[in-house]
Design a protein around this motif. Sequence first.
Motif, short mmCIF file in Angstrom:
data_model
loop_
_atom_site.label_atom_id
_atom_site.label_comp_id
_atom_site.label_asym_id
_atom_site.label_seq_id
_atom_site.Cartn_x
_atom_site.Cartn_y
_atom_site.Cartn_z
N THR A 1 0.85 -1.18 0.00
CA THR A 1 0.00 0.00 0.00
C THR A 1 0.88 1.23 0.00
O THR A 1 2.02 1.19 0.44
CB THR A 1 -0.93 0.05 1.23
OG1 THR A 1 -0.12 0.04 2.41
CG2 THR A 1 -1.89 -1.12 1.25
N ARG A 2 0.31 2.30 -0.49
CA ARG A 2 1.01 3.58 -0.49
C ARG A 2 0.42 4.45 0.60
O ARG A 2 -0.78 4.42 0.83
CB ARG A 2 0.87 4.27 -1.84
CG ARG A 2 1.58 3.54 -2.95
CD ARG A 2 1.32 4.20 -4.26
NE ARG A 2 -0.05 3.84 -4.60
CZ ARG A 2 -0.78 4.43 -5.52
NH1 ARG A 2 -0.27 5.41 -6.22
NH2 ARG A 2 -2.00 4.06 -5.79
N THR A 3 1.25 5.21 1.25
CA THR A 3 0.78 6.13 2.28
C THR A 3 1.07 7.54 1.81
O THR A 3 2.15 7.83 1.35
CB THR A 3 1.49 5.86 3.62
OG1 THR A 3 1.27 4.51 3.98
CG2 THR A 3 0.96 6.76 4.70
N SER A 4 0.07 8.40 1.93
CA SER A 4 0.27 9.79 1.56
C SER A 4 -0.17 10.68 2.70
O SER A 4 -0.96 10.28 3.55
CB SER A 4 -0.50 10.13 0.28
OG SER A 4 -1.87 9.93 0.49
N VAL A 5 0.33 11.88 2.72
CA VAL A 5 -0.01 12.84 3.75
C VAL A 5 -0.84 13.95 3.12
O VAL A 5 -0.50 14.47 2.07
CB VAL A 5 1.27 13.43 4.39
CG1 VAL A 5 0.91 14.50 5.41
CG2 VAL A 5 2.09 12.33 5.03
N HIS A 6 -1.95 14.27 3.76
CA HIS A 6 -2.81 15.34 3.28
C HIS A 6 -2.82 16.45 4.33
O HIS A 6 -3.09 16.20 5.49
CB HIS A 6 -4.24 14.83 3.07
CG HIS A 6 -5.20 15.93 2.74
ND1 HIS A 6 -5.26 16.50 1.49
CD2 HIS A 6 -6.10 16.57 3.49
CE1 HIS A 6 -6.18 17.44 1.50
NE2 HIS A 6 -6.71 17.51 2.70
N THR A 7 -2.51 17.64 3.91
CA THR A 7 -2.55 18.79 4.81
C THR A 7 -3.86 19.51 4.60
O THR A 7 -4.18 19.92 3.48
CB THR A 7 -1.37 19.74 4.52
OG1 THR A 7 -0.17 19.00 4.61
CG2 THR A 7 -1.37 20.90 5.49
N TRP A 8 -4.63 19.67 5.65
CA TRP A 8 -5.93 20.33 5.57
C TRP A 8 -5.75 21.80 5.26
O TRP A 8 -4.82 22.46 5.73
CB TRP A 8 -6.69 20.18 6.88
CG TRP A 8 -8.03 20.84 6.83
CD1 TRP A 8 -9.19 20.27 6.43
CD2 TRP A 8 -8.36 22.19 7.16
NE1 TRP A 8 -10.23 21.16 6.48
CE2 TRP A 8 -9.74 22.36 6.93
CE3 TRP A 8 -7.63 23.29 7.61
CZ2 TRP A 8 -10.40 23.56 7.16
CZ3 TRP A 8 -8.29 24.48 7.83
CH2 TRP A 8 -9.66 24.61 7.61
N ARG A 9 -6.62 22.32 4.44
CA ARG A 9 -6.70 23.76 4.21
C ARG A 9 -8.16 24.08 3.92
O ARG A 9 -8.92 23.24 3.42
CB ARG A 9 -5.78 24.21 3.09
CG ARG A 9 -6.09 23.61 1.76
CD ARG A 9 -5.13 24.16 0.70
NE ARG A 9 -5.62 23.68 -0.57
CZ ARG A 9 -4.88 23.13 -1.50
NH1 ARG A 9 -3.60 23.01 -1.31
NH2 ARG A 9 -5.41 22.71 -2.61
N PRO A 10 -8.59 25.29 4.19
CA PRO A 10 -9.99 25.64 3.99
C PRO A 10 -10.38 25.57 2.51
O PRO A 10 -9.53 25.72 1.63
CB PRO A 10 -10.10 27.08 4.51
CG PRO A 10 -8.73 27.52 4.85
CD PRO A 10 -7.80 26.38 4.73
N ILE A 11 -11.65 25.35 2.28
CA ILE A 11 -12.16 25.33 0.91
C ILE A 11 -12.02 26.73 0.33
O ILE A 11 -12.34 27.72 0.98
CB ILE A 11 -13.63 24.90 0.90
CG1 ILE A 11 -13.73 23.45 1.38
CG2 ILE A 11 -14.23 25.05 -0.49
CD1 ILE A 11 -15.14 22.96 1.56
N GLU A 12 -11.56 26.78 -0.89
CA GLU A 12 -11.38 28.07 -1.55
C GLU A 12 -12.55 28.33 -2.50
O GLU A 12 -13.16 27.40 -3.00
CB GLU A 12 -10.08 28.07 -2.35
CG GLU A 12 -8.85 27.88 -1.47
CD GLU A 12 -7.58 27.72 -2.28
OE1 GLU A 12 -7.63 27.83 -3.53
OE2 GLU A 12 -6.54 27.48 -1.67
#
Length: 81
Positions: free
Chosen positions: A15-26
């Motif tokens: 499996t691949r692991t990725s990191v998602h950084t939250w940011r507000p909806i634009e």
Amino acid sequence: MICEGRRAPDTSSTTRTSVHTWRPIEDLPDGHVRLASGQLATLRAAWQSRRRELEGSAALERFVQRMVRQWSIQTGLIERL
């Protein structure tokens, strides 16, 4: 947030692991209307015509129920991201 990727059909059990950084909806960019497909107006007219034909039928009711179910599933998936 760390998300596990889905296994590709041609790979082993890795499996691949990725990191998602939250940011507000634009907001949508200026000129966002030009991003829409030119076929949308045609599809909308075809849908409206077909819906009028099916109004009050069991087929339309089943379609709407399936669509609501699909939206609920997709919303649930998005909320768990």
